[in-house]
Design a protein around this motif. Structure first.
Motif, short mmCIF file in Angstrom:
data_model
loop_
_atom_site.label_atom_id
_atom_site.label_comp_id
_atom_site.label_asym_id
_atom_site.label_seq_id
_atom_site.Cartn_x
_atom_site.Cartn_y
_atom_site.Cartn_z
N GLN A 1 0.87 -1.36 0.33
CA GLN A 1 -0.10 0.16 -0.11
C GLN A 1 1.08 1.29 0.11
N PHE A 2 0.29 2.40 -0.19
CA PHE A 2 1.26 3.64 -1.00
C PHE A 2 2.56 3.36 -1.89
N CYS A 3 3.11 2.48 -2.82
CA CYS A 3 3.80 2.30 -2.91
C CYS A 3 3.66 3.10 -4.31
N GLN A 4 3.51 4.18 -4.49
CA GLN A 4 3.59 5.03 -5.84
C GLN A 4 4.54 4.50 -7.01
N THR B 1 -12.05 15.90 -12.15
CA THR B 1 -11.85 15.46 -12.86
C THR B 1 -10.84 14.18 -12.09
N VAL B 2 -11.26 13.84 -11.01
CA VAL B 2 -10.52 13.13 -10.00
C VAL B 2 -10.92 11.89 -10.69
N PRO B 3 -12.25 11.20 -10.37
CA PRO B 3 -12.63 10.33 -10.79
C PRO B 3 -12.21 9.89 -12.18
N THR B 4 -11.98 10.36 -13.04
CA THR B 4 -11.52 9.63 -14.30
C THR B 4 -9.83 9.56 -14.34
N LEU C 1 -5.21 5.24 -12.76
CA LEU C 1 -4.20 5.87 -11.80
C LEU C 1 -4.39 5.10 -10.63
N PRO C 2 -3.16 4.68 -9.37
CA PRO C 2 -3.99 4.29 -7.93
C PRO C 2 -5.06 5.37 -7.75
N ARG C 3 -6.28 5.09 -6.74
CA ARG C 3 -6.59 5.61 -6.22
C ARG C 3 -5.97 6.55 -5.28
N LYS D 1 -3.98 12.81 -9.86
CA LYS D 1 -5.41 12.75 -10.19
C LYS D 1 -6.42 13.10 -11.15
N SER D 2 -5.89 14.87 -10.57
CA SER D 2 -7.29 15.43 -11.16
C SER D 2 -6.71 16.20 -13.02
#
Lengths: 425, 425
Positions: free
Chosen positions: A374-377, B102-105, B110-112, B119-120
């Motif tokens: 987790q959190f390993c980008q 735009t974050v959900p797209t 990309l990972p949440r 993400k935006s």
């Protein structure tokens, strides 16, 4: 073993009570994960014992060597060239933390939404329950990820931490920076050990590390047989112990085990029936005592036949050329081997996809588990590209993200079961 | 403005329906955050209009300039030297994404658990609702954090993305690597624009960027007055627009506004009563249209008097020496100014603490808000060291972590209220 070693731990300024609690949980976990396997190779007895003595006999041995003037150096990453530590008769210890037990303490000085490995090693230091952390003269960190890069600044308050800068691309300019960093590390090790690093001893250090890599590569080749002659769990344990054990003894024991495994292969004998689903794991490292994923997968009826991780192939990939004739040439050879490792910390890192495809083919894998802590980008963002490439190659992929807790075990199991059903359908 | 620009947006291959929904939400938010402030400087009218025309008039202007052969280049970080873009008459656009919309797209690729800014901006591209993203010829990314470093690999599938490697330490070897990177960027810009970068035009580009930095520094100096002559919200909006607006026009407008602010200061006039709690914000960037923190703080009765962020002092810190006489000398001067910026991406980064202490003193701040976007590991890990240093200096600190959603607004408000109560007690 507790009683025999209490004095030693006390002298290392360890928190004995907390350490007792930590150690108390391990035999049960070890027995459940390892000892209940059927048809284990006899050669695993050495590694079982090495694990049992990890906080005891091995520490005693290290402290005795330390008394003779040998430096004890902690590392956290496969990019730190242990060969330089060997060249001053140093003892190199891979200090990764793989236990949920110390995560809450790590979170006292680190953000909660940070990689569990980093929180765990920080917790091991703060809790004073890791004899290796207590025994080291200094640490060598690196800039392979944001989390570690910034955590060294905090860890350095508790134990001297030298930081190597790993470049982020693989151009000629990066190789130049990296060769400089290797040279600066050499100078730092010379300064701290009071010994000059000479060509001959560095050559011997390179040979020693190469021999260990050769033995681990041999072990991984044995796992390519169908049926697999050894479980993924046992192979993982061996890799994990590579970071702690005496290198020459370890290498010799891995080779003995490989003799046994190759005899098994010749007899067509294995730990799982022929036809058992074979999986390759790729992603983030699995530091001792993290066995969760392997245990879940192998109790679900599959066998793990390789790990493209830092506690797997990235640790022993390639060899340092042994043709160097001067310290400078040796250092360049060290730099070159390391820069050929395909870690998600580099951009771009397309060669990793090729590695995974090749490893899957060699190990006759039926599918791949892409595992991120987790959190390993770096590894989680890179996951998308790898997943796409594997799908295009027709290899089923399961992406899993987890931490060190047991909270998600049931959920992981459901996803692993569904993946295996899909593969065997 | 929608109707007048629909054809232009369509020609940019924008998703008009989605874009309508996105734009539809902005006037209300803008009115609530900005227009309801009392006693705003008259000079804000220009910036209000610049924001209103951000997707309209400014894009029209850029497209007309693009038709004459001027390249349009997107950037995401203060470490990208815009001076090199100016040197080929290029238009430099800071493409940061600051919208939850735009974050959900972005999360589709990309990972949440990644920074909302990343993400935006990824979502802005995938959703095709950012005319700047649609208008750029290419992007310049950098390796300042793991999240961005790995995201360029994905973004490059949608728009050409060149990546500069920012070193992670500040040694001589790092300056060498960085000078090389600046030189390689120069070559890339020459290649893509078809123009050679000459000393004279680069000198002019440096002067233009220096002038903008001088104007922004003047604005920040005005904010040091008590009472503050301008709200933090308005100052933030100006900084955000610096990344999008025509540099010369923007500089001139900031200077006009500063004339007005300095007159206010001379009259002892401000936007908040003398004695209003004054706060410095430090941490991660706040990309357009992110105003949440400033709005919460300033409606709670405090005034923000400075931002030690990438959309604050780190954007305009220092000046590029103007004494270079050749392209090479100019490039070295660019490299040196940038390496003096104290970003959490470097290790160590102790000078940032000194910056914060100095800025707090200059702005007569009563306290500091340490703000991190969620999952920003460099700034969140560094937060502990900064917090300790500020506490030792007797400066109250409030650490906040947030994202672009409004879900935590009430919780943030409670913490801000309690902090202000503590400060004013």
């Amino acid at each position: 073993m507790s009683d025999a070693y209490r004095e030693m731990w006390r002298a290392l300024d360890m928190d004995l009570e907390k350490h007792d609690v930590f150690l108390g949980g391990l035999p049960g976990a070890f027995s459940e994960v390892f000892l209940q396997q059927e048809n284990r190779p006899a050669g695993m007895a050495y590694f079982d014992n090495a694990l049992a003595e990890a906080h005891g006999g091995r520490i005693k041995e290290i402290l005795e060597q330390k008394k003779t003037g040998r430096p004890v150096v902690g590392t956290f990453c496969v990019f730190v060239p242990e060969e330089l530590i060997f060249a001053v008769d140093g003892i190199s210890i891979g200090l990764c933390g793989g236990a949920q037990f110390t995560v809450p303490t790590g979170e006292q000085v680190l953000p909660r939404n940070l990689c569990p490995l980093i929180k765990s090693f920080m917790g091991f230091k703060l809790d004073r329950i890791c004899p290796y952390f207590q025994a080291v003269d200094f640490l060598i960190g690196e800039t392979t990820c944001d989390g570690k890069k910034k955590t060294w600044e905090i860890l350095n308050e508790y134990v001297p931490t030298y930081v190597m800068e790993l470049p982020q691309k693989k151009t000629e300019a990066d190789l130049t920076l990296w060769e400089g960093e290797i040279n600066r590390l050499k100078e730092e090790i010379e300064r701290r050990s009071g010994q000059a690093i000479m060509a001959e001893k560095l050559a011997a250090g390179i040979k020693r590390a190469n021999a260990r890599r050769t033995a681990l590569a041999r072990l991984y080749r044995a796992r390519q047989a169908d049926p697999a002659p050894i479980s993924g769990k046992d192979a993982l344990l061996i890799s994990q112990l590579a970071f702690f054990d005496d290198p020459e003894r370890f290498t010799s024991q891995v080779n003995s085990l490989c003799d046994e495994l190759e005899e098994r292969i010749a007899r067509g004998e294995g730990v799982a029936w022929k036809g058992t689903p074979r999986l390759l794991v790729t992603g983030t490292p699995m530091a001792l005592p993290y066995w969760k994923l392997h245990h879940l997968v192998e109790t679900a009826g599959a066998v793990i036949v390789g790990e493209e991780t830092c506690t797997g192939t990235r640790y022993f990939a390639g060899q340092v050329a042994e043709d160097g004739r001067s310290v400078d040439e040796h250092l360049k050879n060290l730099a070159r081997r390391l820069m050929a490792i395909n870690c998600a910390c580099f951009t771009p890192n397309k060669e990793r996809v090729e590695d995974i495809l090749r490893l899957a083919r060699e190990a006759k894998a039926d599918g791949v588990i892409y595992f991120s802590l987790q959190f390993c980008q770096p590894f989680s963002v890179e996951g998308r590209l790898v997943e796409k490439a594997l799908q295009e190659a027709g290899l089923p992929v399961l992406r899993l993200e987890s931490d060190y807790s047991e909270e998600d075990a049931a959920q992981l199991k459901t996803r692993i079961d569904a993946f295996l059903e899909m593969i065997t359908a």
